[in-house]
Design a protein around this motif. Structure first.
Motif, PDB file in Angstrom:
ATOM      1  N   UNK A   1      28.785  60.144  25.293  1.00 10.00           N
ATOM      2  CA  UNK A   1      27.689  60.955  24.754  1.00 10.00           C
ATOM      3  C   UNK A   1      26.505  60.951  25.706  1.00 10.00           C
ATOM      4  N   UNK A   2      26.194  59.778  26.254  1.00  7.54           N
ATOM      5  CA  UNK A   2      25.033  59.655  27.130  1.00  7.54           C
ATOM      6  C   UNK A   2      25.348  60.106  28.557  1.00  7.54           C
ATOM      7  N   UNK A   3      26.628  60.277  28.852  1.00  9.50           N
ATOM      8  CA  UNK A   3      27.026  60.702  30.196  1.00  9.50           C
ATOM      9  C   UNK A   3      26.661  59.685  31.271  1.00  9.50           C
ATOM     10  N   UNK A   4      26.808  58.402  30.968  1.00 13.03           N
ATOM     11  CA  UNK A   4      26.463  57.370  31.952  1.00 13.03           C
ATOM     12  C   UNK A   4      27.423  57.409  33.138  1.00 13.03           C
ATOM     13  N   UNK A   5      26.854  57.216  34.331  1.00 16.65           N
ATOM     14  CA  UNK A   5      27.646  57.215  35.555  1.00 16.65           C
ATOM     15  C   UNK A   5      28.409  55.891  35.663  1.00 16.65           C
ATOM     16  N   UNK A   6      29.708  55.989  35.917  1.00 15.17           N
ATOM     17  CA  UNK A   6      30.538  54.781  36.019  1.00 15.17           C
ATOM     18  C   UNK A   6      30.032  53.836  37.110  1.00 15.17           C
ATOM     19  N   UNK A   7      29.547  54.412  38.199  1.00 11.85           N
ATOM     20  CA  UNK A   7      29.099  53.582  39.321  1.00 11.85           C
ATOM     21  C   UNK A   7      27.702  53.021  39.128  1.00 11.85           C
ATOM     22  N   UNK A   8      27.033  53.486  38.089  1.00 14.22           N
ATOM     23  CA  UNK A   8      25.675  53.000  37.848  1.00 14.22           C
ATOM     24  C   UNK A   8      25.574  52.298  36.490  1.00 14.22           C
ATOM     25  N   UNK A   9      26.704  51.826  35.995  1.00 10.03           N
ATOM     26  CA  UNK A   9      26.724  51.130  34.705  1.00 10.03           C
ATOM     27  C   UNK A   9      27.485  49.823  34.874  1.00 10.03           C
ATOM     28  N   UNK A  10      26.832  48.732  34.517  1.00 12.12           N
ATOM     29  CA  UNK A  10      27.485  47.427  34.612  1.00 12.12           C
ATOM     30  C   UNK A  10      27.777  46.927  33.204  1.00 12.12           C
ATOM     31  N   UNK A  11      28.996  46.470  32.989  1.00 13.35           N
ATOM     32  CA  UNK A  11      29.357  45.872  31.700  1.00 13.35           C
ATOM     33  C   UNK A  11      29.645  44.399  31.966  1.00 13.35           C
ATOM     34  N   UNK A  12      28.871  43.534  31.316  1.00  9.53           N
ATOM     35  CA  UNK A  12      28.912  42.105  31.619  1.00  9.53           C
ATOM     36  C   UNK A  12      29.339  41.340  30.376  1.00  9.53           C
ATOM     37  N   UNK A  13      30.177  40.338  30.555  1.00  3.32           N
ATOM     38  CA  UNK A  13      30.582  39.532  29.399  1.00  3.32           C
ATOM     39  C   UNK A  13      30.715  38.070  29.788  1.00  3.32           C
ATOM     40  N   UNK A  14      30.849  37.237  28.771  1.00  3.97           N
ATOM     41  CA  UNK A  14      31.068  35.805  28.998  1.00  3.97           C
ATOM     42  C   UNK A  14      32.547  35.487  28.836  1.00  3.97           C
ATOM     43  N   UNK A  15      32.855  34.581  27.936  1.00  6.33           N
ATOM     44  CA  UNK A  15      34.244  34.198  27.683  1.00  6.33           C
ATOM     45  C   UNK A  15      34.541  34.378  26.195  1.00  6.33           C
ATOM     46  N   UNK A  16      35.747  34.737  25.892  1.00  5.59           N
ATOM     47  CA  UNK A  16      36.149  34.887  24.497  1.00  5.59           C
ATOM     48  C   UNK A  16      36.983  36.130  24.326  1.00  5.59           C
ATOM     49  N   UNK A  17      37.444  36.348  23.090  1.00  8.56           N
ATOM     50  CA  UNK A  17      38.247  37.544  22.838  1.00  8.56           C
ATOM     51  C   UNK A  17      37.445  38.795  23.157  1.00  8.56           C
ATOM     52  N   UNK A  18      36.247  38.884  22.566  1.00  9.58           N
ATOM     53  CA  UNK A  18      35.421  40.071  22.763  1.00  9.58           C
ATOM     54  C   UNK A  18      35.057  40.249  24.233  1.00  9.58           C
ATOM     55  N   UNK A  19      34.914  39.136  24.935  1.00 10.65           N
ATOM     56  CA  UNK A  19      34.508  39.183  26.336  1.00 10.65           C
ATOM     57  C   UNK A  19      35.611  39.676  27.262  1.00 10.65           C
TER      58      UNK A  19
END
Lengths: 270, 64
Positions: free
Chosen positions: A37-55
């Motif tokens: 919906x927001x049209x975020x650029x793949x190269x300008x979006x960072x998805x960060x996680x820790x540890x766990x199922x959701x991560x």
């Protein structure tokens, strides 16, 4: 036309590792629709996680992704945001990762009001490590480490985030799938630290120990306990007993961290 | 005028048989066939997309 999720998923990564009926997949879909919906650029979006199922979520997403140490998603994401303030940074994680092991990072990211979005999938338990109780396990609930019932009261993640200084706090559930992307869109658009808590189900390590016969029963529970914030305003305290309020719970405008830090740099360079 | 039916594609390789789509379909279009979901009554589909939205495994695609 059916929504094309494959556009945002790394080829060959599906099927994912989550158990049958786990709500994390529903949240991931909501997140993808929000990004679309927001049209975020793949190269300008960072998805960060820790540890766990959701991560595990960033592993499936075809973006700049970072799978870090347990509970340290907020710390690493802060580094990403400070180095590249123009980047969209989205954090994902579970309740154990975010509020126990990463509790300190979480509250200080809230306090600093860094322009990031934190999606917390709250399934009331540590799923991946074997069903130990987390700070979000309800009082009396059974976990592998509380076989006679949990004596601790649970954290209210939304209240914790508001108290710590987050400037956008929302809550949804995995059952209310259409609401998830709307909340995430609003959270990403918000300038400042935004927290979206999604109440989730863990049929494998939580449901089985707590007399939920099936995934459907867990989903129905989410349906029953969720009260939209507009409806909750008209309800009495007794009626709200045992319910959780969903929707955008808190929103304020406050100077955000990278903006303030740029001013510090400018002052130092004078 | 004849009603235009949607197509419901179920990717069996992805389906983990959680029953969510079958249980929450308001018009009971889907059923379980062994371990995976399958379409039972396509005529009843109202294209609400709830099965696609709630499928945690990216296994259902509804095209209206």
């Amino acid at each position: 036309m059916a929504f094309d999720y494959d556009k945002y998923i790394r080829p060959g990564k599906l099927p994912h590792i989550w158990c049958p009926g786990c709500g994390h997949g529903i949240v991931m879909k909501g997140m993808i629709r929000a990004i679309d919906t927001l049209g975020l650029d793949k190269n300008n979006t960072a998805i960060v996680s820790g540890i766990g199922c959701a991560s595990r979520l960033p592993g499936y997403m075809d973006f700049c992704t970072l799978h870090t140490a347990h509970g340290r998603a907020a710390a690493f994401a802060t580094g990403v945001k400070m180095a590249k303030p123009e980047m969209n940074v989205i954090l994902v994680g579970g309740d154990g990762d975010g509020t126990a092991i990463g509790g300190n990072h979480f509250i200080h990211a809230c306090r600093r009001n860094i322009d990031m979005t934190y999606i917390i999938m709250n399934n009331n338990i540590y799923g991946m490590t074997g069903g130990q109780f987390s700070p979000c396990t309800p009082t009396g609930a059974k976990a592998s480490t509380t076989p006679y019932g949990n004596p601790d009261p649970a954290f209210d993640v939304a209240k914790l985030a508001i108290g710590a200084g987050a400037t956008f706090v929302a809550r949804g559930t995995a059952y209310h799938a259409t609401q998830i992307d709307k909340l995430i869109v609003e959270a990403i658009q918000h300038k400042g630290f935004s927290v979206v808590e999604i109440l989730d189900d863990c049929p494998t390590t939580y449901g089985r120990r707590n007399k939920f016969k099936s995934v459907i029963e867990m989903m129905n529970r989410l349906k029953e306990i969720a009260v939209p914030i507009k409806a909750a305003e008209k309800m009495s305290a007794e009626q709200l007993e045992g319910k959780v309020i969903t929707g955008v719970l808190y929103k304020e405008e406050r100077p955000h961290y990278t903006g303030e830090y740029a001013k510090v740099i400018a002052r130092a360079q004078k | 005028m004849e009603k235009k039916l949607p197509t419901i594609e179920i990717i069996e390789k992805y389906c983990k048989g959680c029953h969510i789509c079958v249980e929450f379909c308001p018009t009971k279009v889907l059923e379980m066939k062994g371990f995976v979901a399958s379409v039972k009554n396509l005529e009843a589909c109202i294209k609400c997309m709830q099965c696609e939205l709630r499928c945690p495994d990216f296994a259902i695609k509804v095209s209206a």
